[in-house]
Design a protein around this motif. Structure first.
Motif, PDB file in Angstrom:
ATOM      1  N   UNK A  83      20.325 154.637  39.999  1.00 32.89           N
ATOM      2  CA  UNK A  83      19.346 153.672  40.504  1.00 32.89           C
ATOM      3  C   UNK A  83      19.798 152.250  40.189  1.00 32.89           C
ATOM      4  N   UNK A  84      19.272 151.314  40.972  1.00 32.64           N
ATOM      5  CA  UNK A  84      19.384 149.901  40.659  1.00 32.64           C
ATOM      6  C   UNK A  84      18.064 149.446  40.046  1.00 32.64           C
ATOM      7  N   UNK A  85      18.160 148.570  39.070  1.00 32.69           N
ATOM      8  CA  UNK A  85      16.956 147.985  38.475  1.00 32.69           C
ATOM      9  C   UNK A  85      16.988 146.490  38.716  1.00 32.69           C
ATOM     10  N   UNK A  86      15.938 145.982  39.366  1.00 34.23           N
ATOM     11  CA  UNK A  86      15.783 144.545  39.563  1.00 34.23           C
ATOM     12  C   UNK A  86      14.558 144.104  38.781  1.00 34.23           C
ATOM     13  N   UNK A  87      14.706 143.055  37.997  1.00 33.04           N
ATOM     14  CA  UNK A  87      13.591 142.582  37.179  1.00 33.04           C
ATOM     15  C   UNK A  87      13.309 141.117  37.477  1.00 33.04           C
ATOM     16  N   UNK A  88      12.037 140.801  37.706  1.00 34.18           N
ATOM     17  CA  UNK A  88      11.588 139.424  37.868  1.00 34.18           C
ATOM     18  C   UNK A  88      10.996 138.975  36.538  1.00 34.18           C
ATOM     19  N   UNK A  89      11.631 138.001  35.919  1.00 30.48           N
ATOM     20  CA  UNK A  89      11.149 137.486  34.644  1.00 30.48           C
ATOM     21  C   UNK A  89      10.055 136.457  34.925  1.00 30.48           C
ATOM     22  N   UNK A  90       8.857 136.751  34.466  1.00 30.40           N
ATOM     23  CA  UNK A  90       7.719 135.870  34.741  1.00 30.40           C
ATOM     24  C   UNK A  90       7.430 134.918  33.584  1.00 30.40           C
ATOM     25  N   UNK A  91       7.759 135.335  32.380  1.00 27.38           N
ATOM     26  CA  UNK A  91       7.531 134.486  31.214  1.00 27.38           C
ATOM     27  C   UNK A  91       8.507 134.891  30.116  1.00 27.38           C
ATOM     28  N   UNK A  92       9.065 133.900  29.395  1.00 24.82           N
ATOM     29  CA  UNK A  92      10.016 134.187  28.324  1.00 24.82           C
ATOM     30  C   UNK A  92      11.449 133.976  28.775  1.00 24.82           C
ATOM     31  N   UNK A  93      12.382 134.365  27.904  1.00 22.30           N
ATOM     32  CA  UNK A  93      13.812 134.226  28.194  1.00 22.30           C
ATOM     33  C   UNK A  93      14.549 135.489  27.764  1.00 22.30           C
ATOM     34  N   UNK A  94      15.649 135.771  28.444  1.00 23.88           N
ATOM     35  CA  UNK A  94      16.437 136.962  28.119  1.00 23.88           C
ATOM     36  C   UNK A  94      17.904 136.703  28.429  1.00 23.88           C
ATOM     37  N   UNK A  95      18.780 137.409  27.725  1.00 16.95           N
ATOM     38  CA  UNK A  95      20.208 137.381  28.001  1.00 16.95           C
ATOM     39  C   UNK A  95      20.666 138.781  28.365  1.00 16.95           C
ATOM     40  N   UNK A  96      21.670 138.858  29.217  1.00 18.57           N
ATOM     41  CA  UNK A  96      22.211 140.151  29.638  1.00 18.57           C
ATOM     42  C   UNK A  96      23.725 140.103  29.545  1.00 18.57           C
ATOM     43  N   UNK A  97      24.305 141.187  29.040  1.00 17.16           N
ATOM     44  CA  UNK A  97      25.760 141.293  28.938  1.00 17.16           C
ATOM     45  C   UNK A  97      26.220 142.568  29.624  1.00 17.16           C
ATOM     46  N   UNK A  98      27.227 142.433  30.482  1.00 16.11           N
ATOM     47  CA  UNK A  98      27.882 143.581  31.110  1.00 16.11           C
ATOM     48  C   UNK A  98      29.321 143.607  30.601  1.00 16.11           C
ATOM     49  N   UNK A  99      29.507 143.923  29.327  1.00 12.40           N
ATOM     50  CA  UNK A  99      30.846 143.879  28.745  1.00 12.40           C
ATOM     51  C   UNK A  99      31.277 142.447  28.525  1.00 12.40           C
ATOM     52  N   UNK A 100      32.239 141.968  29.332  1.00  7.63           N
ATOM     53  CA  UNK A 100      32.755 140.612  29.153  1.00  7.63           C
ATOM     54  C   UNK A 100      31.994 139.582  29.974  1.00  7.63           C
ATOM     55  N   UNK A 101      31.040 140.027  30.796  1.00  8.82           N
ATOM     56  CA  UNK A 101      30.228 139.110  31.585  1.00  8.82           C
ATOM     57  C   UNK A 101      28.875 138.935  30.919  1.00  8.82           C
ATOM     58  N   UNK A 102      28.372 137.714  30.923  1.00  4.13           N
ATOM     59  CA  UNK A 102      27.069 137.438  30.342  1.00  4.13           C
ATOM     60  C   UNK A 102      26.323 136.434  31.195  1.00  4.13           C
ATOM     61  N   UNK A 103      24.988 136.480  31.110  1.00  7.17           N
ATOM     62  CA  UNK A 103      24.182 135.486  31.781  1.00  7.17           C
ATOM     63  C   UNK A 103      22.863 135.359  31.043  1.00  7.17           C
ATOM     64  N   UNK A 104      22.194 134.236  31.225  1.00 10.84           N
ATOM     65  CA  UNK A 104      20.904 133.968  30.594  1.00 10.84           C
ATOM     66  C   UNK A 104      19.868 133.771  31.693  1.00 10.84           C
ATOM     67  N   UNK A 105      18.685 134.346  31.488  1.00 10.57           N
ATOM     68  CA  UNK A 105      17.647 134.308  32.505  1.00 10.57           C
ATOM     69  C   UNK A 105      16.358 133.727  31.924  1.00 10.57           C
ATOM     70  N   UNK A 106      15.674 132.943  32.766  1.00 10.59           N
ATOM     71  CA  UNK A 106      14.416 132.320  32.379  1.00 10.59           C
ATOM     72  C   UNK A 106      13.341 132.664  33.399  1.00 10.59           C
ATOM     73  N   UNK A 107      12.123 132.220  33.118  1.00 13.99           N
ATOM     74  CA  UNK A 107      11.014 132.506  34.028  1.00 13.99           C
ATOM     75  C   UNK A 107      11.366 132.060  35.445  1.00 13.99           C
ATOM     76  N   UNK A 108      11.143 132.946  36.407  1.00 10.56           N
ATOM     77  CA  UNK A 108      11.475 132.647  37.795  1.00 10.56           C
ATOM     78  C   UNK A 108      12.790 133.233  38.254  1.00 10.56           C
ATOM     79  N   UNK A 109      13.563 133.806  37.335  1.00  3.55           N
ATOM     80  CA  UNK A 109      14.846 134.422  37.678  1.00  3.55           C
ATOM     81  C   UNK A 109      14.692 135.930  37.863  1.00  3.55           C
TER      82      UNK A 109
END
Length: 325
Positions: A83-109
């Motif tokens: 499955x694919x998981x898509x998440x809409x961040x409505x409040x707060x902050x999160x970081x995601x790492x896929x091995x050597x790739x990383x990104x930071x997400x905020x509300x609205x992402x």
């Protein structure tokens, strides 16, 4: 069960404190895919989730405290729901790492994950509010290669297809009382189409750039990835090309257009880092060969030869100049 569509609810406060985190871990593993969870709030974890069942697709509005989600290669081998998981961040902050790739997400992402790829998600302290979507890979009307290019991107809810998808999810999360059970499969199809539109839009945005701009952006991304991984002795052009989803031949052409080779750029950046460390009094007690290895030169003789060719002196002499010895 609530509403007319099939819906279930989890409330941590309905359980004894000592059982809450284990129950949430089991819920997350069944909602998405088996994963390991960690939290600094595990002793008294608080969370709330509603699971809206649309048949093949599930939507789950959730609010929870600080968490780390780990989907490891071992867990993928044990069970992969595809499955694919898509998440809409409505409040707060999160970081995601896929091995050597990383990104930071905020509300609205939005952020996208693939149950077949290892990842780690960590949320910041405090509460997180999000709406998750689980879509079988077979239901998403896009080539797998296109979806792969969307993993790790910033997908926002502020305009275009992203705004439509965010509105759809927000309205659905607000209440399901106006829907009949027979609406579930139709809503699932609409949702899959909207998700596909958001992902395709993000990928096509890059392809729509003028060729010169796209080439320059790719070159900058390649150099940024190289700089982030200079300490890895196994850094190769193949790794860089794989990260950018381009061929090794195309990567070499990007660098040739700037009058250098990939190998020369990597070697020069590593030598610059070692040159700086050798002159830094903070590293005066670190052996030269240790600094060389740290910057991707596992063989001391190779490092000395490359350093002398670049700077006209051996690394030990340069260190002497820097420390005044």
């Amino acid at each position: 069960m609530r509403g007319i569509l099939r819906e279930t609810e989890f409330r941590s406060e309905d359980l004894p404190e000592q059982d809450r985190f284990d129950a949430w871990r089991e819920l997350m593993s069944s909602t998405h895919a088996p994963m390991r969870l960690e939290s600094e709030r595990a002793a008294d974890f608080r969370a709330h989730q509603r699971l809206i069942d649309l048949g093949a697709v599930a939507v789950w509005p959730a609010r929870f405290e600080q968490l780390v989600f780990l989907r490891t290669p071992k867990l993928i081998r044990q069970a992969d729901p595809e499955v694919y998981h898509l998440s809409l961040l409505r409040d707060g902050r999160a970081g995601v790492s896929w091995g050597r790739e990383q990104n930071v997400y905020r509300a609205g992402d939005f952020h996208l994950n693939d149950s077949s790829r290892p990842y780690e998600i960590w949320t910041h302290r405090g509460w997180i509010s999000s709406v998750g979507v689980e879509i079988p890979k077979s239901l998403l009307p896009l080539p797998a290669a296109t979806v792969d290019r969307a993993v790790g991107r910033h997908l926002c809810d502020r305009s275009g297809p992203g705004a439509l998808l965010a509105h759809f999810l927000t309205q659905l999360a607000a209440g399901t009382g106006g829907y009949r059970p027979s609406d579930g499969p139709r809503l699932a199809t609409v949702l899959a189409d909207l998700v596909a539109a958001v992902l395709a839009h993000a990928v096509e945005d890059e392809r729509a750039q003028p060729a010169e701009t796209r080439t320059r952006v790719l070159t900058l991304r390649a150099k940024a990835f190289i700089r982030q991984n200079l300490h890895d002795p196994d850094l190769t052009p193949g790794r860089v090309a794989e990260h950018l989803h381009i061929s090794r031949g195309y990567l070499h052409r990007l660098f040739r257009a700037e009058g250098e080779t990939v190998a020369a750029y990597v070697r020069g950046a590593r030598l610059t880092g070692a040159h700086r460390d050798l002159a830094d009094p903070a590293h005066a007690g670190t052996p030269v060969h240790v600094i060389a290895a740290r910057w991707g030169f596992p063989r001391a003789a190779d490092f000395t030869r490359a350093f002398r060719a670049a700077y006209g002196m051996p690394p030990s002499e340069h260190r002497g100049l820097g420390t005044g010895t």
